[in-house]
Scaffold this motif. Structure first.
Motif, mmCIF file in Angstrom:
data_model
loop_
_atom_site.group_PDB
_atom_site.id
_atom_site.type_symbol
_atom_site.label_atom_id
_atom_site.label_comp_id
_atom_site.label_asym_id
_atom_site.label_seq_id
_atom_site.Cartn_x
_atom_site.Cartn_y
_atom_site.Cartn_z
ATOM 1 N N UNK A 1 0.833 -1.191 0.000
ATOM 2 C CA UNK A 1 0.000 0.000 0.000
ATOM 3 C C UNK A 1 0.870 1.244 0.000
ATOM 4 N N UNK A 2 0.645 2.121 -0.970
ATOM 5 C CA UNK A 2 1.382 3.372 -1.073
ATOM 6 C C UNK A 2 0.524 4.499 -0.532
ATOM 7 N N UNK A 3 1.036 5.220 0.458
ATOM 8 C CA UNK A 3 0.285 6.332 1.034
ATOM 9 C C UNK A 3 0.598 7.617 0.275
ATOM 10 N N UNK A 4 -0.444 8.424 0.045
ATOM 11 C CA UNK A 4 -0.318 9.604 -0.813
ATOM 12 C C UNK A 4 -0.929 10.823 -0.139
ATOM 13 N N UNK A 5 -0.222 11.950 -0.227
ATOM 14 C CA UNK A 5 -0.735 13.249 0.184
ATOM 15 C C UNK A 5 -0.977 14.064 -1.073
ATOM 16 N N UNK A 6 -2.162 14.669 -1.189
ATOM 17 C CA UNK A 6 -2.511 15.472 -2.363
ATOM 18 C C UNK A 6 -2.396 16.947 -2.003
ATOM 19 N N UNK A 7 -1.555 17.684 -2.730
ATOM 20 C CA UNK A 7 -1.378 19.117 -2.491
ATOM 21 C C UNK A 7 -1.785 19.893 -3.737
ATOM 22 N N UNK A 8 -2.926 20.540 -3.683
ATOM 23 C CA UNK A 8 -3.456 21.297 -4.821
ATOM 24 C C UNK A 8 -4.444 22.316 -4.277
ATOM 25 N N UNK B 1 -11.805 20.732 -6.447
ATOM 26 C CA UNK B 1 -12.295 19.737 -7.398
ATOM 27 C C UNK B 1 -11.154 18.873 -7.929
ATOM 28 N N UNK B 2 -9.984 19.484 -8.114
ATOM 29 C CA UNK B 2 -8.821 18.718 -8.567
ATOM 30 C C UNK B 2 -8.429 17.695 -7.502
ATOM 31 N N UNK B 3 -8.408 18.117 -6.242
ATOM 32 C CA UNK B 3 -8.086 17.190 -5.165
ATOM 33 C C UNK B 3 -9.105 16.060 -5.092
ATOM 34 N N UNK B 4 -10.378 16.396 -5.272
ATOM 35 C CA UNK B 4 -11.427 15.391 -5.229
ATOM 36 C C UNK B 4 -11.236 14.364 -6.332
ATOM 37 N N UNK B 5 -10.886 14.837 -7.538
ATOM 38 C CA UNK B 5 -10.663 13.918 -8.642
ATOM 39 C C UNK B 5 -9.526 12.962 -8.373
ATOM 40 N N UNK B 6 -8.428 13.487 -7.848
ATOM 41 C CA UNK B 6 -7.287 12.629 -7.518
ATOM 42 C C UNK B 6 -7.663 11.639 -6.415
ATOM 43 N N UNK B 7 -8.380 12.116 -5.414
ATOM 44 C CA UNK B 7 -8.767 11.237 -4.303
ATOM 45 C C UNK B 7 -9.649 10.095 -4.807
ATOM 46 N N UNK B 8 -10.622 10.409 -5.640
ATOM 47 C CA UNK B 8 -11.513 9.375 -6.158
ATOM 48 C C UNK B 8 -10.738 8.324 -6.940
ATOM 49 N N UNK C 1 -3.458 4.710 -0.906
ATOM 50 C CA UNK C 1 -4.297 5.234 0.166
ATOM 51 C C UNK C 1 -4.009 6.724 0.340
ATOM 52 N N UNK C 2 -5.032 7.551 0.247
ATOM 53 C CA UNK C 2 -4.891 8.986 0.455
ATOM 54 C C UNK C 2 -4.925 9.261 1.955
ATOM 55 N N UNK C 3 -3.840 9.827 2.475
ATOM 56 C CA UNK C 3 -3.757 10.075 3.921
ATOM 57 C C UNK C 3 -4.005 11.534 4.280
ATOM 58 N N UNK C 4 -4.081 12.410 3.268
ATOM 59 C CA UNK C 4 -4.325 13.806 3.575
ATOM 60 C C UNK C 4 -4.413 14.667 2.336
ATOM 61 N N UNK C 5 -4.915 15.903 2.513
ATOM 62 C CA UNK C 5 -5.000 16.874 1.434
ATOM 63 C C UNK C 5 -4.482 18.218 1.942
ATOM 64 N N UNK C 6 -3.837 18.958 1.049
ATOM 65 C CA UNK C 6 -3.322 20.286 1.395
ATOM 66 C C UNK C 6 -3.710 21.264 0.301
ATOM 67 N N UNK C 7 -4.119 22.472 0.721
ATOM 68 C CA UNK C 7 -4.541 23.466 -0.241
ATOM 69 C C UNK C 7 -3.477 24.482 -0.599
ATOM 70 N N UNK D 1 4.348 9.238 -1.053
ATOM 71 C CA UNK D 1 4.389 10.115 -2.225
ATOM 72 C C UNK D 1 3.500 11.323 -1.984
ATOM 73 N N UNK D 2 3.958 12.487 -2.451
ATOM 74 C CA UNK D 2 3.153 13.702 -2.405
ATOM 75 C C UNK D 2 2.878 14.155 -3.830
ATOM 76 N N UNK D 3 1.605 14.234 -4.209
ATOM 77 C CA UNK D 3 1.229 14.820 -5.492
ATOM 78 C C UNK D 3 1.208 16.329 -5.292
ATOM 79 N N UNK D 4 2.130 17.032 -5.949
ATOM 80 C CA UNK D 4 2.338 18.455 -5.650
ATOM 81 C C UNK D 4 2.032 19.342 -6.851
ATOM 82 N N UNK D 5 1.054 20.225 -6.687
ATOM 83 C CA UNK D 5 0.793 21.253 -7.689
ATOM 84 C C UNK D 5 1.906 22.302 -7.611
#
Length: 243
Positions: free
Chosen positions: A1-8, A12-19, A28-34, A50-54
């Motif tokens: 399992x790879x844990x991911x933080x979404x930073x955007x 709506x972009x974060x929601x799309x990535x999370x889905x 597994x999405x462990x958090x979101x950052x704006x 991994x961090x998905x970084x805008x």
């Protein structure tokens, strides 16, 4: 399992990535950052793989956030999500320590493959961006921008004098040059007439010998030493992804 933080900064972009990520059993999405500051804080608290970084976010942008996260010495790896009009930020993100770049309109399977690659310690660049990113980075290097007629010779001496380069075998040096030109493992295997598994072994040894964490940083080294140049080496207009 790879844990991911979404930073955007776009909800709506974060929601799309999370889905997308939550529909995949391996992530597994462990958090979101704006914004970048929040990404730095959550990276320290949640320690994702991994961090998905805008890039463009209010306050602290993704480049500075990446720099701070990498400088902290944690295990988080940053995958930059960008668009074609952000090419000018490529060299800064490379310097900051990002482990990869993908376009926001990448296919879901490309994004998932990129996350897996980065989590495994590899680097990834979208095929359509590879040459553009390398060329953008090269234009910001002093030896490229100087226009000096003696720059090529001085670059060659710089590489020859570098102890990291001197530690490489002839084949490993070829691999470093190929990495700098954006060749994929498959392209190296075809061009150098060796098995792809052999290429992977060589790449691992090169990264260890020159003391870089992934292929992205190996590209920086190759450009800094003048052993890789824009539009040279492979001759491919669009080299394959770097994993």
């Amino acid at each position: 399992m790879t844990t991911v933080l979404i930073a955007d900064d776009q909800p709506l972009q974060r929601l799309g990535f999370r889905m997308l990520l939550e529909s995949n059993r391996d992530t597994e999405v462990v958090g979101e950052a704006g914004h970048g500051g929040e990404a730095v804080r959550q990276a320290a608290e949640l320690r994702p793989d991994v961090i998905l970084m805008d890039v463009r976010m209010p306050g602290m942008d993704g480049i500075e956030a990446t720099r701070r996260i990498v400088a902290s010495g944690g295990r988080c790896r940053v995958l930059i999500l960008t668009t074609f009009d952000l090419d000018e930020y490529a060299h800064a993100a490379l310097r900051a320590g990002a482990s990869g770049f993908l376009l926001k309109d990448a296919h879901p399977e490309e994004l998932l493959a990129g996350i897996r690659a980065v989590a495994a310690g590899d680097a990834v660049i979208a095929p359509a961006l590879t040459r553009r990113l390398l060329d953008t980075y090269a234009r910001h290097l002093p030896q490229v921008a100087s226009g000096s007629s003696g720059s090529s010779g001085s670059s060659g001496r710089k590489a020859a004098d570098d102890p990291r380069v001197r530690s490489l075998t002839e084949r490993e040096y070829e691999i470093l040059v190929a990495i700098g030109q954006g060749w994929s493992n498959r392209e190296m295997a075809e061009r150098l007439f060796v098995a792809e598994s052999t290429v992977k072994t060589h790449v691992g040894r090169v990264l260890a010998k020159v003391g870089v964490r992934d292929r992205i940083q190996a590209v920086i080294l190759a450009y800094d030493l003048g052993i890789a140049r824009p539009n040279a080496g492979s001759g491919h207009d669009q080299p394959g992804p770097m994993y």
